[in-house]
Scaffold this active site. Structure first.
Site, PDB file in Angstrom:
ATOM      1  N   TYR A  57       0.827  -1.212   0.000  1.00 40.28           N
ATOM      2  CA  TYR A  57       0.000   0.000   0.000  1.00 40.28           C
ATOM      3  C   TYR A  57       0.863   1.265   0.000  1.00 40.28           C
ATOM      4  O   TYR A  57       0.709   2.149   0.853  1.00 40.28           O
ATOM      5  CB  TYR A  57      -0.937   0.058   1.221  1.00 40.28           C
ATOM      6  N   HIS A  62       0.324 -11.843   1.823  1.00 36.68           N
ATOM      7  CA  HIS A  62      -0.671 -10.990   1.157  1.00 36.68           C
ATOM      8  C   HIS A  62      -1.229 -11.669  -0.093  1.00 36.68           C
ATOM      9  O   HIS A  62      -0.570 -11.705  -1.130  1.00 36.68           O
ATOM     10  CB  HIS A  62      -0.008  -9.654   0.793  1.00 36.68           C
TER      11      HIS A  62
END
Ligand code: SF4
Ligand code: SF4
Length: 340
Positions: free
Chosen positions: A52, A106
């Site tokens: 992110y 992830h």
């Protein structure tokens, strides 16, 4: 204040987690203010990811002075041990800490396990032994990987999309996590913007005592909304049930959940957002969807070569190329000023 304990991790936190993906889109000062306000009002679980962009950095800036009072969950999308260590060291540095409370793989396309040849799970264990991480988790969008992770007994938490549009199979994951004493972290609790009634979304999550929803927060008014639920938590009522049933009916069948199982697309179409544009336009303020950036993403649909890869991967059996074209048609109408 309602709290949740994330299974065997023992992490106990307010039932409002802060999803720190959207703070990438705002300036550092604004993000820091938002994060500090969240903490000041009792939010103690913050979920971010190496992926992110500057989210970890903003979190580190905002909350390193209260490090011991919060839980930080972050993620690595590494596919080998070397990249794993690089990600972990970067996350620790940016978060200004020497430990991560919950380190998650992830959205891997497979369930990392010891001896699978990638060295990923072994690296997780070593990081835990070194005290750099405290708990091991996995995030995913694929039912098969999520089920395998639960059955493997190797993970303390699962993070998966979960909201009142969940299918029976998705609901089963929630139950299985409870049976295995695994923490369940609900991402996309507002279904990526399709659920516009946060009260109903909150009341639905409140029914599952072991589930921790993380709300993707970008604006102060969104934060205020969830903070107000900490004092007056919405509970399931006939009125809320009716809203949920209406949405479930409206969003049943041929709608794109934004899961991304169908990607990547060889011509770079961002299918998980473009294939549900008509719904986003109907259900949320359209200005957000009409920016130059989104227009360019939608225009890419023209490049579809009808290879069919996306449709063959969609677990909901959607005719994705057709759906993309229908959404693009609607989009152009809205751009031309016509109502949907
Ligand atoms: S088309 Fe199917 S696989 Fe692709 S994002 Fe939408 S629901 Fe998921
Ligand atoms: S059919 Fe079109 S949208 Fe789907 S993967 Fe192929 S090029 Fe991409």
């Amino acid at each position: 204040m309602t709290t949740v304990t994330l299974g065997m991790t023992g992490i106990t936190t307010n039932k409002n987690g802060f999803g720190a993906l959207p703070i990438q889109r705002i300036g550092a000062d604004q993000a820091i203010k938002l994060l500090q306000k969240a903490f000041a009002h009792g939010i103690t679980f913050f979920d971010t990811a190496r992926f992110y962009t500057d989210s970890e950095e903003k979190l580190g800036e905002a909350l390193s002075s209260v490090r011991e009072q919060i839980y930080i969950a972050t993620k690595t999308a590494a596919t080998d041990a070397k990249a794993f260590w690089k990600d972990l060291e970067t996350s620790l540095r940016l978060l200004k800490t020497d430990y991560i409370d919950l380190y998650q793989f992830h959205n891997p396309s497979f369930c990392p396990k010891p001896g699978d040849g990638t060295g990923l799970y072994e690296a997780m264990l070593e990081a835990k032994e070194q005290g750099k991480i405290r708990h091991i988790g996995i995030t995913n969008h694929r039912l098969s990987v999520a089920n395998e992770a639960i059955e493997s007994g190797l993970y303390e938490t699962l993070q998966f999309p979960f909201n009142y549009l969940a299918t029976k199979e998705e609901l089963r994951l929630v139950t299985k996590c409870k049976e295995q004493n695994m923490g369940f972290i609900a991402m996309k609790a507002l279904s990526g913007g399709l659920i516009t009634n946060s009260k109903a979304a909150y009341a639905y999550q409140a029914q599952y005592e072991h589930v921790l929803p993380i709300w993707g927060i970008q604006r102060e008014n969104e934060l205020d909304e969830f903070l107000s639920y900490m004092e007056n938590p919405p509970v399931m009522s006939e009125e809320i049930q009716a809203i949920i049933e209406k949405d479930q009916k409206e969003l049943a069948g041929n709608f794109c959940r934004g899961c991304g199982y169908c990607m990547p697309c060889p011509v770079g179409i961002e299918i998980n957002n473009c294939a549900r544009m008509s719904l986003l336009l109907r259900r949320s303020p359209s200005e957000l969807q009409l920016t130059k950036e989104v227009q360019e993403k939608m225009k890419r649909i023209e490049k579809c070569i009808n290879c069919g890869r996306c449709a063959s991967r969609c677990p909901y059996g959607l005719n994705t190329p057709k759906l993309l074209k229908e959404n693009y048609k609607d989009y152009k109408e809205v751009l031309a000023g016509k109502p949907l």
